[in-house]
Design an enzyme around this catalytic site. Structure first.
Site, PDB file in Angstrom:
ATOM      1  N   CYS A  63       0.835  -1.205   0.000  1.00 38.34           N
ATOM      2  CA  CYS A  63       0.000   0.000   0.000  1.00 38.34           C
ATOM      3  C   CYS A  63       0.875   1.264   0.000  1.00 38.34           C
ATOM      4  O   CYS A  63       1.425   1.619  -1.020  1.00 38.34           O
ATOM      5  CB  CYS A  63      -0.971  -0.017   1.178  1.00 38.34           C
ATOM      6  SG  CYS A  63      -2.341   1.159   0.976  1.00 38.34           S
ATOM      7  N   HIS A 112      -3.544  -4.845   0.086  1.00 36.14           N
ATOM      8  CA  HIS A 112      -3.057  -5.414   1.349  1.00 36.14           C
ATOM      9  C   HIS A 112      -3.214  -6.934   1.300  1.00 36.14           C
ATOM     10  O   HIS A 112      -4.173  -7.482   1.865  1.00 36.14           O
ATOM     11  CB  HIS A 112      -3.850  -4.861   2.530  1.00 36.14           C
ATOM     12  CG  HIS A 112      -3.585  -3.428   2.850  1.00 36.14           C
ATOM     13  ND1 HIS A 112      -2.618  -3.049   3.750  1.00 36.14           N
ATOM     14  CD2 HIS A 112      -4.156  -2.291   2.398  1.00 36.14           C
ATOM     15  CE1 HIS A 112      -2.611  -1.728   3.849  1.00 36.14           C
ATOM     16  NE2 HIS A 112      -3.524  -1.241   3.026  1.00 36.14           N
ATOM     17  N   GLU A 131      -1.897  -9.138   2.929  1.00 36.84           N
ATOM     18  CA  GLU A 131      -1.831  -9.765   4.253  1.00 36.84           C
ATOM     19  C   GLU A 131      -3.212 -10.094   4.809  1.00 36.84           C
ATOM     20  O   GLU A 131      -3.361 -11.015   5.631  1.00 36.84           O
ATOM     21  CB  GLU A 131      -1.076  -8.864   5.234  1.00 36.84           C
ATOM     22  CG  GLU A 131      -1.734  -7.537   5.578  1.00 36.84           C
ATOM     23  CD  GLU A 131      -1.329  -6.403   4.653  1.00 36.84           C
ATOM     24  OE1 GLU A 131      -1.475  -5.223   5.061  1.00 36.84           O
ATOM     25  OE2 GLU A 131      -0.889  -6.692   3.531  1.00 36.84           O
TER      26      GLU A 131
END
Length: 560
Positions: free
Chosen positions: A391, A515, A517
């Site tokens: 990001c 993102h 994750e």
């Protein structure tokens, strides 16, 4: 009896509910206890979902500083929620929606909107029944389609903010059939100076819970070690539960081991017995052991990864820590995360950055620490250190390239420097057309098209990927042609939005506007994180074999 439109109660559905409350102090691990319970029920063959109740007045977690409440976790529908929803997704292996996060702000907002619309037909609108009915309705709607719904109530019993929610649970237990609702209470069992486990905090917490009409069915004691048998008996006696309903939740090396610990204690069997699910559960020999096999897998190698951020607490980057851990599970690697303070890197953290095998630059908002992150990106580029930019890390990789490779002095993001002569990161033209700042946010799951023959295509093994986003500013389209020179390539796009970048002149330099994750799981590690760890391992093997070309400059000559 038909479904109650206010409370969502439908006696024909037969769902089971496990409510998890906490006492003594916050931060005990209610969420991990709740997630572990759900994981064990999943292993036994049940469809499990979860709800997190947050008593704060914020409608959602989107405006919260990570120092206040940890990271803001983003769901596939764009919901900005409490980080415990991330634990539920990782432990249960499900994708949730914003309906699975109930807040005081969300509830009161809805009730007031209904009052303004005249839905209550002139009645005096009160906490009971209007607010409590709305809370019960939200829980039941979130539980639809599941066998068991785990509901965690944030905060601590006795907090004034939690009272409407606890009253809702009291009503809830009366409305549901006997055996369909279970209350788990998590408390602290501290040690005295002479090493004795003390039960008094638990006793007082349960007393507080009972004073509002809730009797716990299960007590989970958080302590450094397992609870002594006589301590369990004492807790059972003074808290009016069977001794077999008192469980230990000791400290473990890895939160993913908590389900294994409470399983050894028999928590899953007791829950299923109390919920009348034992006969429907898979026999022990047929239950999934995939979780145990994953989290106990040997790690043959060890690497150090520098996480360059500005929030000096792990909860602010929880999903990144977990995604690195998942990549470690996938590659059988122990990933050690080295905290590098981007705001103080030059003064205190240069050595830590230089000793790392790889560098991760995470997302974030605000200008503080950005120069340190840019210098970390520069270090990774010039020294062939594997880099993963997420990001804001992706955006600052563009800024670093513009400044230090293309010579655009003062290049920056217009979000961070409105006076920059080179706004290589800016709002898109169509974003300027809306007056609502919230309307310019890009949230939730979005598809990115990936160019063939690129590192991104190799990482994902596909022509497209779907990842979750949380940002407002984009790579400025006016500079794309100029930026895509001297080794930088945008290999993933969504229409006119640049989504993935990489460097052709670097062993592994990968940035993503998304993102990734947030979609990583222990059994489904995020592709960019796996590729990053594999690149670190490849670099280490190359150096060990004596084939490394070496850095451009010696580390002690680099100014950070």
């Amino acid at each position: 009896m038909p479904t109650d439109p206010d409370t969502g109660y439908d006696p024909s559905l037969g769902r089971k509910f496990v409510f998890v409350t906490g006492g003594v102090m916050s931060g005990l691990g209610k969420g991990i206890t709740a997630a572990s319970t759900g994981r064990l029920l999943e292993n036994a063959g049940f469809d499990v979902t979860a709800v997190k109740i947050d008593p704060y007045l914020n409608v959602d977690a989107g405006t919260m500083n990570p120092y206040e409440h940890g990271e803001v976790y983003v769901l596939k529908d764009g919901g900005e929620v409490d980080l415990d929803l991330g634990n539920y997704e990782r432990f249960l292996g499900v994708d949730m929606t914003s309906d699975h996060n109930v807040t005081t702000g969300k509830t009161y907002q809805h009730v007031i909107e209904r009052e303004r619309a005249g839905d209550y037909l002139g009645k005096t609108v009160q906490i009971i029944p209007h607010v409590t009915d709305d809370i019960k309705r939200r829980i039941r709607e979130a539980a639809e389609g599941s066998d068991v719904c785990i509901v965690e109530i944030g905060g601590t019993v006795g907090d004034i903010e939690s009272m409407p929610f606890l009253e809702s649970l009291r009503q809830f237990s009366h409305e549901e059939d006997e055996g369909d609702v279970l209350f788990t209470h998590v408390t602290l069992v501290p040690y005295s100076q002479n090493g004795e486990q003390k039960t008094k905090p638990t006793q007082h917490s349960v007393k507080e819970l009972r004073s509002i009409g809730l009797q716990p069915d299960i007590l989970v004691g958080r302590a450094d070690d397992e609870l002594d048998p006589d301590v369990k008996e004492k807790i059972a006696l003074f808290c009016d539960v069977p001794t077999e309903a008192v469980f230990s939740n000791p400290d473990v090396e890895d939160v993913y081991h908590v389900p294994l610990v409470v399983e050894d204690e028999g928590l899953d069997e007791y829950v299923m017995e109390r919920l009348n699910l034992a006969d429907e559960a898979l026999p022990k020999a047929e239950r999934s052991t995939r979780w145990r096999e994953l989290v106990t897998r040997d790690r043959e190698t060890e690497i150090d990864v520098a996480l360059v951020g500005k929030y000096g607490l792990e909860d602010a980057y929880m999903s990144i820590h977990e995604a690195l851990k998942h990549a470690g599970i996938h590659t059988e690697t122990e990933v050690n995360v080295l905290w590098v303070d981007a705001d103080e890197m030059a003064e205190k953290h240069t050595e830590r950055l230089q000793q790392a095998d790889g560098i991760v630059v995470p997302g974030g908002f605000g200008s503080r620490g950005t120069e340190g992150k840019i210098e970390a990106i520069r270090y990774a580029r010039e020294h062939d250190v594997p880099l993963l930019g997420l990001c804001l890390g992706f955006q600052l990789s563009v800024v670093e390239h513009a400044r230090n490779v293309l010579g655009m002095e003062g290049a920056h993001s217009a979000e961070l420097d409105e006076e920059t002569p080179y706004p290589v990161i800016d709002l898109l033209p169509e974003q300027y057309e809306t007056e609502d700042m919230g309307g310019t946010m890009r949230l939730g799951a979005h598809v990115t098209d990936i160019d063939e023959g690129t590192l991104a295509h190799e990482v994902y093994g596909a022509d497209s990927c779907t990842e979750r986003h949380r940002h407002r500013y984009e790579v400025n389209p006016e500079y794309i042609d100029q930026l895509e020179t001297e080794g930088l390539v945008f290999s993933g796009r969504a229409d006119n939005r640049m989504e993935i970048l990489e460097r052709e002149d670097h062993p592994f330099f990968f940035g993503t506007q998304a993102h990734p994750e947030f979609r990583s799981r222990p059994d489904r590690a995020s592709p960019p994180f796996v590729a990053f760890v594999e690149a670190v391992l490849d670099m280490a093997e190359t150096k060990q074999n004596g084939n490394a070309s070496g850095p451009v400059d010696e580390p002690n000559e680099v100014s950070l």
